[in-house]
Enzyme design. Structure first.
Site, mmCIF file in Angstrom:
data_model
loop_
_atom_site.group_PDB
_atom_site.id
_atom_site.type_symbol
_atom_site.label_atom_id
_atom_site.label_comp_id
_atom_site.label_asym_id
_atom_site.label_seq_id
_atom_site.Cartn_x
_atom_site.Cartn_y
_atom_site.Cartn_z
ATOM 1 N N VAL A 165 -17.152 88.562 -12.468
ATOM 2 C CA VAL A 165 -16.251 88.273 -13.585
ATOM 3 C C VAL A 165 -14.899 88.962 -13.404
ATOM 4 O O VAL A 165 -14.798 90.000 -12.744
ATOM 5 C CB VAL A 165 -16.879 88.689 -14.932
ATOM 6 C CG1 VAL A 165 -18.091 87.827 -15.245
ATOM 7 C CG2 VAL A 165 -17.269 90.169 -14.942
ATOM 8 N N LYS B 97 -24.364 94.756 -16.042
ATOM 9 C CA LYS B 97 -25.090 93.696 -15.323
ATOM 10 C C LYS B 97 -26.413 94.294 -14.858
ATOM 11 O O LYS B 97 -26.559 94.645 -13.686
ATOM 12 C CB LYS B 97 -24.287 93.306 -14.073
ATOM 13 C CG LYS B 97 -23.422 92.076 -14.171
ATOM 14 C CD LYS B 97 -22.974 91.692 -12.767
ATOM 15 C CE LYS B 97 -21.519 91.344 -12.692
ATOM 16 N NZ LYS B 97 -21.029 91.231 -11.299
ATOM 17 N N LYS C 196 -8.973 101.435 -11.833
ATOM 18 C CA LYS C 196 -7.999 100.909 -12.770
ATOM 19 C C LYS C 196 -8.670 100.036 -13.816
ATOM 20 O O LYS C 196 -8.095 99.714 -14.852
ATOM 21 C CB LYS C 196 -6.962 100.041 -12.007
ATOM 22 C CG LYS C 196 -6.207 100.770 -10.943
ATOM 23 C CD LYS C 196 -5.413 99.765 -10.091
ATOM 24 C CE LYS C 196 -4.815 100.480 -8.897
ATOM 25 N NZ LYS C 196 -4.341 99.526 -7.896
ATOM 26 N N GLY C 197 -9.893 99.616 -13.519
ATOM 27 C CA GLY C 197 -10.568 98.590 -14.320
ATOM 28 C C GLY C 197 -10.700 98.896 -15.793
ATOM 29 O O GLY C 197 -10.613 98.003 -16.629
ATOM 30 N N ASP D 87 -22.553 97.818 -12.388
ATOM 31 C CA ASP D 87 -23.155 96.728 -11.619
ATOM 32 C C ASP D 87 -24.366 97.295 -10.868
ATOM 33 O O ASP D 87 -25.436 97.440 -11.438
ATOM 34 C CB ASP D 87 -22.048 96.186 -10.702
ATOM 35 C CG ASP D 87 -22.430 94.940 -9.931
ATOM 36 O OD1 ASP D 87 -23.031 94.032 -10.513
ATOM 37 O OD2 ASP D 87 -22.112 94.872 -8.729
ATOM 38 N N ASP E 135 -10.860 92.993 -11.791
ATOM 39 C CA ASP E 135 -10.069 92.276 -10.793
ATOM 40 C C ASP E 135 -10.930 91.579 -9.752
ATOM 41 O O ASP E 135 -12.100 91.880 -9.565
ATOM 42 C CB ASP E 135 -9.143 93.257 -10.061
ATOM 43 C CG ASP E 135 -9.902 94.128 -9.067
ATOM 44 O OD1 ASP E 135 -10.905 94.760 -9.478
ATOM 45 O OD2 ASP E 135 -9.527 94.157 -7.880
ATOM 46 N N GLU F 28 -16.051 102.981 -18.586
ATOM 47 C CA GLU F 28 -16.099 102.176 -17.362
ATOM 48 C C GLU F 28 -15.953 100.700 -17.742
ATOM 49 O O GLU F 28 -16.289 100.296 -18.859
ATOM 50 C CB GLU F 28 -17.435 102.477 -16.656
ATOM 51 C CG GLU F 28 -17.724 101.753 -15.363
ATOM 52 C CD GLU F 28 -16.712 101.906 -14.242
ATOM 53 O OE1 GLU F 28 -15.531 101.608 -14.474
ATOM 54 O OE2 GLU F 28 -17.121 102.246 -13.118
HETATM 55 P P1 IMP Z 1 -21.201 99.463 -9.090
HETATM 56 O O1 IMP Z 1 -20.867 100.659 -8.270
HETATM 57 O O2 IMP Z 1 -21.914 98.400 -8.277
HETATM 58 O O3 IMP Z 1 -21.945 99.776 -10.374
HETATM 59 O O4 IMP Z 1 -19.877 98.725 -9.446
HETATM 60 C C1 IMP Z 1 -18.985 99.218 -10.335
HETATM 61 C C2 IMP Z 1 -17.572 98.786 -9.979
HETATM 62 O O5 IMP Z 1 -17.516 97.609 -9.152
HETATM 63 C C3 IMP Z 1 -16.858 98.430 -11.257
HETATM 64 O O6 IMP Z 1 -16.200 99.550 -11.792
HETATM 65 C C4 IMP Z 1 -15.896 97.367 -10.798
HETATM 66 O O7 IMP Z 1 -14.723 97.982 -10.317
HETATM 67 C C5 IMP Z 1 -16.585 96.679 -9.652
HETATM 68 N N1 IMP Z 1 -17.299 95.459 -10.080
HETATM 69 C C6 IMP Z 1 -18.620 95.244 -10.124
HETATM 70 N N2 IMP Z 1 -18.917 94.014 -10.565
HETATM 71 C C7 IMP Z 1 -17.734 93.418 -10.832
HETATM 72 C C8 IMP Z 1 -17.358 92.105 -11.347
HETATM 73 O O8 IMP Z 1 -18.174 91.219 -11.679
HETATM 74 N N3 IMP Z 1 -16.028 91.885 -11.469
HETATM 75 C C9 IMP Z 1 -15.078 92.806 -11.160
HETATM 76 N N4 IMP Z 1 -15.382 94.036 -10.687
HETATM 77 C C10 IMP Z 1 -16.693 94.330 -10.522
HETATM 78 MG MG MG Z 2 -14.194 100.010 -11.424
#
Ligand code: IMP
Ligand code: MG
Length: 184
Positions: A156, A134, A44-45, A104, A162, A100
């Site tokens: 964040v 990030k 949903k982000g 992260d 969220d 997206e």
């Molecule tokens: P990744 O799989 O670690 O790259 O994370 C991606 C997903 O994790 C994003 O689409 C967000 O839904 C969530 N996410 C990662 N870091 C944050 C943050 O700082 N705040 C909120 N959601 C995050």
């Molecule tokens: Mg997400």
């Protein structure tokens, strides 16, 4: 209760976000001029970012959404991140821009095989646009084509992002007070 009372620091104001989203929209408009463009937001982000981004794009643009199951420690090691809501329409010959909220660790985009999956549907191209990146947290390489802002290693919320399902509606991006998530 006021949501803003839980915010320790505002990292990106509404104005900063709006200015950057405009710039991204203009850049995307130039890059995709004359092409059949569809934005694919990850629920949903990315919903709020996508809603503003399409309105900053000056060429014809379609959009749709996918949802990806979130991962816990187990699903991650087992490599099971699934697409749980798929697109409604064909991507044949379309230029796809995946939208997206934040990249992260990179696990979501890589383990879901989303980009590979979209390419296999005979899309003309598949690229990635993220509001936030990030890079210090990256564990899996992900090629990002458009980035709104680089952020440091802080959790964040706001503007779609969220914490435990809350704070998505804040119009800015901020850092939560530690006591909100049970920190010191
Ligand atoms: P990744 O799989 O670690 O790259 O994370 C991606 C997903 O994790 C994003 O689409 C967000 O839904 C969530 N996410 C990662 N870091 C944050 C943050 O700082 N705040 C909120 N959601 C995050
Ligand atoms: Mg997400």
């Amino acid at each position: 209760m006021n949501l803003r009372d839980d915010i320790a620091q505002i990292l990106l104001t509404e104005e900063q976000i709006a200015t950057r989203v405009k710039e991204l929209g203009q850049q995307i408009s130039r890059d995709y001029e004359g092409k059949d463009l569809i934005l694919v937001g990850i629920l949903k982000g990315a919903a709020i970012f996508l809603a503003d981004l399409v309105r900053a794009i000056e060429i014809p643009v379609a959009y749709d959404f996918v949802a990806i199951s979130s991962y816990g420690a187990d699903s991650r090691s087992a490599g099971v991140v699934r697409i749980i809501k798929d697109l409604d329409e064909s991507l044949v010959s379309k230029h796809v821009l995946v939208v997206e909220d934040i990249v992260d660790t990179g696990w979501t985009l890589r383990l879901s095989y989303l980009l590979e999956n979209l390419r296999s549907r005979k899309a003309a191209s598949v690229r990635v646009c993220t509001l936030l990146d990030k890079p210090s947290r990256r564990e899996m390489g992900v090629k990002i084509d458009y980035t709104g802002f680089l952020v440091e290693d802080k959790y964040v919320v706001g503007y779609g992002l969220d914490y435990a399902g809350e704070y998505r509606s804040l119009p800015f991006i901020g850092v939560l007070k530690p006591e909100v998530y049970g920190g010191g």
